[in-house]
Design an enzyme around this catalytic site. Sequence first.
Site, PDB file in Angstrom:
ATOM      1  N   SER A  74       0.874  -1.093   0.051  1.00 32.06           N
ATOM      2  CA  SER A  74      -0.021   0.048   0.151  1.00 32.06           C
ATOM      3  C   SER A  74       0.699   1.146  -0.008  1.00 32.06           C
ATOM      4  CB  SER A  74      -0.953   0.124   1.195  1.00 32.06           C
ATOM      5  OG  SER A  74      -1.732  -1.059   1.126  1.00 32.06           O
TER       6      SER A  74
HETATM    7  C1  SAM Z   1      -3.208  -4.045  -0.448  1.00 33.75           C
HETATM    8  S1  SAM Z   1      -2.443  -5.734  -0.167  1.00 33.75           S
HETATM    9  C2  SAM Z   1      -1.800  -5.800   1.656  1.00 33.75           C
HETATM   10  C3  SAM Z   1      -0.953  -4.541   1.581  1.00 33.75           C
HETATM   11  C4  SAM Z   1      -0.311  -4.764   2.996  1.00 33.75           C
HETATM   12  N1  SAM Z   1      -0.876  -4.869   4.201  1.00 33.75           N
HETATM   13  C5  SAM Z   1       0.943  -3.685   3.135  1.00 33.75           C
HETATM   14  O1  SAM Z   1       1.515  -3.779   4.186  1.00 33.75           O
HETATM   15  O2  SAM Z   1       1.273  -2.791   2.285  1.00 33.75           O
HETATM   16  C6  SAM Z   1      -4.003  -6.630   0.199  1.00 33.75           C
HETATM   17  C7  SAM Z   1      -3.943  -8.166   0.459  1.00 33.75           C
HETATM   18  O3  SAM Z   1      -5.171  -8.739   0.903  1.00 33.75           O
HETATM   19  C8  SAM Z   1      -5.230  -9.732   0.626  1.00 33.75           C
HETATM   20  N2  SAM Z   1      -6.581 -10.444   0.623  1.00 33.75           N
HETATM   21  C9  SAM Z   1      -7.379 -10.379  -0.199  1.00 33.75           C
HETATM   22  N3  SAM Z   1      -8.461 -11.184   0.169  1.00 33.75           N
HETATM   23  C10 SAM Z   1      -8.396 -11.529   1.310  1.00 33.75           C
HETATM   24  C11 SAM Z   1      -9.071 -12.479   2.451  1.00 33.75           C
HETATM   25  N4  SAM Z   1     -10.028 -12.762   2.144  1.00 33.75           N
HETATM   26  N5  SAM Z   1      -8.050 -12.650   3.528  1.00 33.75           N
HETATM   27  C12 SAM Z   1      -6.939 -12.377   3.693  1.00 33.75           C
HETATM   28  N6  SAM Z   1      -6.269 -11.640   2.880  1.00 33.75           N
HETATM   29  C13 SAM Z   1      -6.904 -11.210   1.647  1.00 33.75           C
HETATM   30  C14 SAM Z   1      -4.435 -10.243  -1.012  1.00 33.75           C
HETATM   31  O4  SAM Z   1      -3.900 -11.100  -1.111  1.00 33.75           O
HETATM   32  C15 SAM Z   1      -3.435  -8.913  -0.831  1.00 33.75           C
HETATM   33  O5  SAM Z   1      -2.084  -9.391  -0.480  1.00 33.75           O
END
Ligand code: SAM
Length: 398
Positions: A74
């Site tokens: 992010s």
């Molecule tokens: C924007 S990224 C995370 C960014 C991260 N927190 C950072 O430090 O920058 C969003 C993440 O959510 C995960 N995701 C999507 N659906 C999910 C779910 N149902 N449970 C857990 N993770 C999920 C995706 O695989 C992705 O890696």
Amino acid sequence: MTAIDDAPGADVLRTAMVRELRKDAITSENVASAFAAVPRHRFAPGADLELAYAIRSTVPVKKDEHGLETSVMSAAHLQAVMLEQAGVEPGMNVLEIGSNGYNAALIQELVGGRGQVTTVDIDADVVKQARTCLDDAGYGQVRTVIADAEGGVPDGAPYDRIIVTVAAWDIPPAWINGLTEKGRLIVPLTVCGTTRAIALDRDGDGLVSSSYCLSRFVPMQGEGVARERSVMLRDGVAVQSDDPRTSLNAEALNDALNSPRLVRWSGEAYDLPDELELYLTINLPNRARLHASQDVVGQEVVEASALLGVPALVSKDSIAYRTRRENADTGGFESGVIAHGPQAEELAEQYVDLLQRWARDYRRRGAATFRYLPGPAPTPPPEAAVLRRHGIVTVTWA
Ligand SMILES: C[S@@+](CC[C@H](N)C(=O)[O-])C[C@H]1O[C@@H](n2cnc3c(N)ncnc32)[C@H](O)[C@@H]1O
């Protein structure tokens, strides 16, 4: 916890990043110290240093077979805003939903040695990379979990803070039940195409907001995937809705666009556009959102207000949406409505009435309050409620 920084120039870029973030995102010293301590570039393997430290840029992590991003690191700006919303304190137990490693490392800095951080992701590849980066950067104590976070991470609950970093369409019971009595949930909640990061505290059986801001995240996968409908009216024009009470008849709405446009002006200023959009989205009956491409706008079929999506009022064969024009009398811009179809008059009148009510009763009254009430919606559900699988969302202005 601070790792040795080995990339030439990274420390200079990190100092500049913190300076920029202090302008309008970071408001507390502990968050500033965390951003100064964690080597962000170590969580963006293969990315340019400049990109890793650009405060409003995401860093790609993974795409699906259609080329759509399913995981990114992010933007630092959004991470800073959400960490300020969260108010993480030393010794807390925090769950992050959606992993990359960097944000979890920031949170580890905030909770300190007595605190515990768990980060969960549905994608095993993402967790593997996060684990490697966390260990490499000196944050081995952060716990990484592979799971669909729809079910929370009960092993480790209750959490003082749950910070969701993926666009959620609903708030599953596991997130509410996984909070301590004074716990806080920060969740980017999507309502009819717009996502806001909302800080929610317990309020009886439900949750009530203390702050919110516009945000963008990749959408949630798994059990909690968004249940939205979207229909193409013609090339470059689409209407979406997340309200089961709204019917979308693509053919009839496309025919409506072929009929002459009716324009009505509200006589009220068009300002505070994000808040107005929220008010319209929540209060328009038969809530929908109209999207148009640049080509279609160029052909004057649809107004430029639809380029980024605009709240729309639809009936079975007619559509109305917001527009604006310069008007010195209202100051800056005046809001108005464009309507098409057999019920254009009726819809335009309803829409203008909302624009005027907003200006008269709500515009200057400060931020809105979001509430989430878990469980089945009352029958009949309040018209302005956002109906979800596990509960309802309401938004009110003081
Ligand atoms: C924007 S990224 C995370 C960014 C991260 N927190 C950072 O430090 O920058 C969003 C993440 O959510 C995960 N995701 C999507 N659906 C999910 C779910 N149902 N449970 C857990 N993770 C999920 C995706 O695989 C992705 O890696």
